[in-house]
Design a protein around this motif. Structure first.
Motif, PDB file in Angstrom:
ATOM      1  N   ARG A 109       0.850  -1.186   0.000  1.00 33.05           N
ATOM      2  CA  ARG A 109       0.000   0.000   0.000  1.00 33.05           C
ATOM      3  C   ARG A 109       0.887   1.237   0.000  1.00 33.05           C
ATOM      4  O   ARG A 109       1.876   1.293   0.719  1.00 33.05           O
ATOM      5  CB  ARG A 109      -0.846   0.052   1.273  1.00 33.05           C
ATOM      6  N   LEU A 110       0.490   2.235  -0.768  1.00 33.95           N
ATOM      7  CA  LEU A 110       1.270   3.472  -0.719  1.00 33.95           C
ATOM      8  C   LEU A 110       1.223   4.058   0.671  1.00 33.95           C
ATOM      9  O   LEU A 110       2.127   4.725   1.116  1.00 33.95           O
ATOM     10  CB  LEU A 110       0.737   4.470  -1.736  1.00 33.95           C
ATOM     11  N   THR A 111       0.140   3.784   1.354  1.00 30.90           N
ATOM     12  CA  THR A 111       0.044   4.316   2.706  1.00 30.90           C
ATOM     13  C   THR A 111       1.028   3.631   3.640  1.00 30.90           C
ATOM     14  O   THR A 111       1.228   4.079   4.755  1.00 30.90           O
ATOM     15  CB  THR A 111      -1.370   4.145   3.271  1.00 30.90           C
ATOM     16  N   ARG A 113       3.747   4.088   3.379  1.00 27.51           N
ATOM     17  CA  ARG A 113       4.698   5.178   3.587  1.00 27.51           C
ATOM     18  C   ARG A 113       4.418   5.867   4.906  1.00 27.51           C
ATOM     19  O   ARG A 113       5.069   6.834   5.254  1.00 27.51           O
ATOM     20  CB  ARG A 113       4.591   6.170   2.426  1.00 27.51           C
ATOM     21  N   SER A 115       1.475   7.149   7.975  1.00 30.80           N
ATOM     22  CA  SER A 115       0.458   8.177   8.013  1.00 30.80           C
ATOM     23  C   SER A 115       1.084   9.498   8.412  1.00 30.80           C
ATOM     24  O   SER A 115       0.413  10.407   8.821  1.00 30.80           O
ATOM     25  CB  SER A 115      -0.640   7.780   8.992  1.00 30.80           C
ATOM     26  N   GLY A 116       2.382   9.580   8.284  1.00 27.88           N
ATOM     27  CA  GLY A 116       3.017  10.873   8.444  1.00 27.88           C
ATOM     28  C   GLY A 116       3.666  11.055   9.798  1.00 27.88           C
ATOM     29  O   GLY A 116       4.505  11.926   9.978  1.00 27.88           O
ATOM     30  N   VAL A 118       6.290  10.789  12.188  1.00 30.84           N
ATOM     31  CA  VAL A 118       7.683  10.539  11.905  1.00 30.84           C
ATOM     32  C   VAL A 118       8.072   9.176  12.466  1.00 30.84           C
ATOM     33  O   VAL A 118       7.736   8.833  13.588  1.00 30.84           O
ATOM     34  CB  VAL A 118       8.541  11.641  12.534  1.00 30.84           C
ATOM     35  N   GLY A 119       8.755   8.421  11.686  1.00 26.54           N
ATOM     36  CA  GLY A 119       9.206   7.127  12.156  1.00 26.54           C
ATOM     37  C   GLY A 119       8.256   6.012  11.765  1.00 26.54           C
ATOM     38  O   GLY A 119       8.639   4.844  11.743  1.00 26.54           O
ATOM     39  N   MET A 121       6.745   5.479   8.860  1.00 23.19           N
ATOM     40  CA  MET A 121       7.042   4.903   7.560  1.00 23.19           C
ATOM     41  C   MET A 121       8.068   3.790   7.726  1.00 23.19           C
ATOM     42  O   MET A 121       7.911   2.704   7.174  1.00 23.19           O
ATOM     43  CB  MET A 121       7.597   5.987   6.642  1.00 23.19           C
ATOM     44  N   THR A 122       9.087   4.087   8.480  1.00 27.25           N
ATOM     45  CA  THR A 122      10.123   3.099   8.728  1.00 27.25           C
ATOM     46  C   THR A 122       9.523   1.838   9.316  1.00 27.25           C
ATOM     47  O   THR A 122       9.812   0.713   8.879  1.00 27.25           O
ATOM     48  CB  THR A 122      11.151   3.692   9.709  1.00 27.25           C
TER      49      THR A 122
END
Lengths: 306, 306, 306, 306, 306, 306
Positions: A109-111, A113, A115-116, A118-119, A121-122
């Motif tokens: 899912r692109l999400t 990435r 939900s913003g 910080v950390g 996405m990782t």
């Protein structure tokens, strides 16, 4: 740890009729299909390479260690509508047939990435690869794997953007790192997982990602022969003859500064629009198709603004 | 304080077969290998320099104090795929042999840049160096250290970006500061730790970092002789003869505006792709290799967009 | 209120051997050394100026009030590696000798720029100056101060960036304000504290800061005579003769578009690299030095990208 | 509501010797001094204007209503070191003498721009003007005010930046709004408060602010006569004669592309540096002054980078 | 889950007189109206296509599978005031008549882009499509749907901005993803929902969105015939004759570098302003209209600044 | 819900002497005044239009429906100091006289843009329009409204910035959306509210806002006749004769690249400064006026930097 539902679009077991049909419809990418089949062959039967070396070279070739050093990562690059995603999501159908094994298609899912926060996405990318590592480990067996997994990362540039780009943030970078770590973890364990990253911005991908790719395949808009093949298949059972298709091929080719029609332009715009133009009172004729084609503009080429 | 697992990729004790092999495969960087060996020699045996001065200059040379003033920091700069990371992560194998000491390889996680909470990057980098300082102190002994540590910071530009860059933020700056403080702390204690920063963006590194480096080594794509050496080693035990390798060397060199193949292009793309092209039915022949090479595009050169 | 440990690198009492040696090694900045000595003289003995005016001008000169109106702020500007920080952190050794007083060196942590919480930078800078004001007040006495304090702000541009710069944020501005308030508070109380701001981006400093400086000193890379002096001192007790040093001086000078070697290039790169090239089997000879010098690239000049 | 200590630098009652001396030293701005005196006269004695109209025009002039429509806002614009802040902070001394009233000098803290919490800037500026409105109301009396207040906003561009600027944020805009509301509230109540905004970036001020100013005064670096006056005053009681001062005036004037010395350059750099050059062993002579002047670079002109 | 009130402007059941009138007034877009009618026909009666194929081609055409593969997404692109939104919000009136079914118009609130909390945009868009999917499912029936739904996303560029744009953030990207997922979910379920995205920045739309569109219609300012038709309808029952309308058509056409009047310019500015100019004492005459037209400037063309 | 005090500057009932005087002083904008009067007439007496159509066209003109379709929104665009805000805040005085109804002037606080918390701007603007809708509904009556409301949004560009601008954020966009929704809600309910948006950056306004405006009026600096009228009124009862005013008109006109004086320059700078120059000892004479005018620089023209 995130659930698979958070991380991936619904998982699809291949072969599956719609994708198998798409795979058959994809023409002009035979070399890529062939290469992917060989990669999967080796992955599914790790002993085969040593056997090959013994048979053909009477030796345990040092070069085989180079193959084990590679990451199971393939980059599909090229213009919009040139079939990258279609192939990435359907070539598993070919593998399933060749290997006679079930193949599972995971689409990040692109999400993932994040939900913003910080950390996040990782964490999410890490979780996604951990998931594939887990299922991959279970699939390993003495005589080769019981299953093959394909992970497709569409529009990968959003995930693996180059540090050379001006708007690089740390969290993006951490995402690239997580991605690399994930790819490496798969390679290290020799699990039956292939990762495909699709992008129409190859130059935007981080060099650390590109460097790791076992192969980078470039997709282009269909040439005359490819457009002819696509249209012939799409218009099967109609009365449109080869001559008319020849005219359509010419009409949909590059002209002046205008690029050729993409695969999508042909299958998702031209043919459906022509059907609707004929529907409900008239048959689909060459004239209708030529008329609709003349009124369509091909998808503009993707150009970086960087 | 963060744990080592948070801060570093898994720690590796050198020598270790895969990296030792890579170290041997790295050709054309003999001067850098030699310099690193000498640095390590001095680090592992601090009395050696004074002995040398006494022997060759009959004096306690003032210049030796300049050496103690330096930070144990080396910058590996240069193009993608030119072997920077490969050498940084493998030269410890050479040291371990030369010094007859265990060498531990620490690789900073890019996520040590922090998960984005302001101030965290500073803390994590601080913790990373504190960790190395602690283990380094324990390793010190009367007759020299019992162990040598190498810390590799790959893609260091993301961590030590120049203030001249347009998008400088305070937290980035604080990270550079933490890095400098860390390097200085190691120098001050004369612990057996070498720090290597790799980057393909030397110009992006903060001047305060560059200024501190004991040496900056520039890596380039392999020239003819180096490509020949790499290919000869990779194709050992096959029937590819020197003549064919010569053709490959030429084919993979720079041509027109196109750059030469990188080390990675040769070992991770060309040779594996050729094996797969031959596999499973044919031996690996010169023709196959030349054919695959002709179809590959070398990794594009890294160019700053700043 | 933050503790001194948060605000400053460890405080150093001067003179201290390493820095005293560096102070001696710094050649070609005699006028700056002289000026700083005079400033400190006046600071340490406020009555001296009036006595001087009485003696030489038989008057209470109005101009003396202009001197009291100034802030105790000095800006060291110039290229990387030209000795700015080295002098800022070592000239206190000269003062300690001249004044026969202890001199304490405080170095502001870059992290005093705050951990990013808005408003924190202001607080931390405020605390740093409050700390110096407190110790400065205690040091004042009837016959002059008992101690002198030096505060060094390295890479001051990051702290006192001009509003003309494009990326100015309010918190940065508040930091400049706190800095100015701090400098003014010291001036107002006539405490024995000197503030030195180092930068290689003089043009980036806020005009309000520059306007307040009692003097702005510009540092340049060493010219021929200065490089000769540095090398002669560094190579003392070796057998390198004046002739060979002359050749080195020429080799390390500007050439074509390439700038001259910096002080750091000479003392931290050239001489140590040459020693390691000779070590352990050969003496340090002119040939080795010339050979190493030919292989080194001087630190590139700092250029603003603004 | 914030306390006065949060909002303003310490409030100063004028006249006060240091500022009175500075006011006297400011030469070449007689027209500005005169205008400010007249504005204050009217403010301190509102009935005077009507009396003037009756006396000189035998009428209740409609134009007087235009005067009441104006905001008590003055903009001091111009180059760094041209005396803007010095005059803004000292002209109250002149008023105090002329009006025979106490004058209080309030200087807005730059941190009144808020500690970055969104909305705080608005609140703090609002509080600052509310404070002045409160004290201003108390000062009003039948026969005119008992006190006059001056509010100085130094480096006002940081507070009232134009929306045309590229980096406008909402909170900045809200600050401009709060400022305008504050100025309007003072005008509406006819309280004895004058607001002076200093900036070296007149073009950066928001048009809504500039439009509201009763007058915009432009300050320039001192011309020959002004430099002569400044130096003559500064060098009083020394033996430097008019001839030598003439040479200094020439030496510190514009030359080639180099601008003239600023007021600050003369009083805070040239004269103090010359004294220190003479001190302690020699008198301050023309030669010393000329020598030091030749070695100084005037403050560069402030140039917008927008 | 957000309520429909949060996600959409008030839902409107079509036909509705105001919009029906607008739909009739829209001239020169007959081909778009026709295409939309056919799309809706197929959507409302899924069996019709197969019947058509059987009747006209005596076959189950493979091409029909291409139609099912498409997303029910239409992009209305073009200049400001060219009728995009007007058609998008009114063509349902035509459908309602043709299909003899109720049509519900949903208009996505721009605030569905989220109130800025990271991740919220994704949630809101997801909720919006989930809502339409739910109502769409209920509307499905054996013999075709009982209702048709239209979702209009006005100024869609703000929601589906291209990754090629410089200021791309992750949350924006996540919003695009949510949008694509929403469109796909509708397609997959064959629910009776049409999605129309309007934009005057077609080039700003993400390629992944454009690629998915079943059709992209480009709107232009009205040409002579279209302006004549609009004006004739608007001025019905007045005494303005064809000749005067001809003059108005010429006057409102492109001239020099000036573009033609938009539909809005004619109906919302020219005619109302002329009425007010006549009102209350005079009739609306050709002279009044020509006079007002001469004084109006057409809306400037939208030009990307990217 | 925010209170009216949070949303608006203090509400003013018109007519009110100061604004009535300003309205009279505004010369050269008679056509705008006239148009606004007609708009208000129709708003205050909705039946009047139908009566007019019946009388002059003997018909229920279809064009009248176009008028009902418009938003009650007027844009005042043009240069700084050209009278936009003055007219926006005073034309209600004219309406009050013409309509014989009370007119209430609401001025949106710029802080209604929200204190920066994401989503707040949307809420505040929504609240502001909801407030006007509520009072507007109460004011509706059978025979027309009992009151008229005017909402002035000064410096509207800050609130309704174009998406074409580079620095567009989602919260800004949400604010535009809230504004449009607010304007539409007023139109839909036919409440007696007029909205005026002032801006000197017409090109910066979002096209969706401009498209909705019933009229866009462009304001320019006063021409010769207008300056003469302004000055004649301002200097009434003085002895300045027409000849002297003619000289002033010439002196304050455009000259070379310099623009003409604005209305504000004449009334808030020139005349008050001349009065102060004469005060207290001399009458206001032509010489004083000409002298002051020669020393003033007109407000620079607002130029976009975009």
């Amino acid at each position: 740890m995130s659930t698979a539902e958070d991380l991936f679009h619904p998982v699809i077991e291949l072969p599956e009729p719609v994708r198998a049909a798409r795979y058959q419809r994809l023409v002009g990418v035979d070399d890529i299909k062939d290469r992917l089949r060989r990669e999967a062959h080796v992955l599914a039967n790790p002993a085969a390479l040593a056997a090959w070396a013994a048979e053909h070279h009477q030796a345990d070739l040092p070069a085989l260690s180079l193959m084990a050093d590679r990451a199971p990562l393939f980059v599909f690059a090229g213009d919009v509508g040139a079939g990258k995603t279609a192939l990435a999501e359907s070539f598993g159908c070919g593998l399933a047939d060749t290997l006679n094994l079930p193949v599972y298609l995971y689409r990040l899912r692109l999400t993932a990435r994040g939900s913003g926060l910080v950390g996040e996405m990782t964490t999410l990318i890490g979780d996604a690869f951990a998931h594939l590592l887990t299922v991959g480990r279970k699939a390993r067996g003495r005589g080769g794997p019981s299953t093959v997994y394909i992970l497709v990362v569409d529009e990968a540039d959003a995930l693996a953007q180059s540090r050379a780009a001006q708007q690089m943030h740390h969290e993006d970078r951490a995402g690239v790192d997580a991605l690399l770590a994930g790819v490496d973890s798969l390679a290290g364990e020799q699990v039956p997982v292939l990762v495909v990253m699709c992008t129409n911005r190859e130059r935007a991908l981080d060099p650390a990602v590109l460097r790791r790719a076992a192969a980078i395949f470039t997709f282009r808009r269909p040439d005359d022969a490819q457009r002819r093949a696509v249209l012939t298949a799409a218009l099967e059972k109609t009365s449109i003859d080869a001559d008319a298709i020849g005219q359509l091929v010419e009409l949909t080719g590059p002209s002046g500064g205008r690029p050729a029609f993409t695969y999508s332009d042909l299958t998702q715009r031209l043919v459906p629009a022509a059907i609707l133009a004929a529907f409900p009172g008239k048959p689909l004729t060459a004239d209708v198709l030529l008329d609709v084609a003349a009124g369509l503009t091909p998808t503009p080429e993707f150009r970086e603004t960087a």
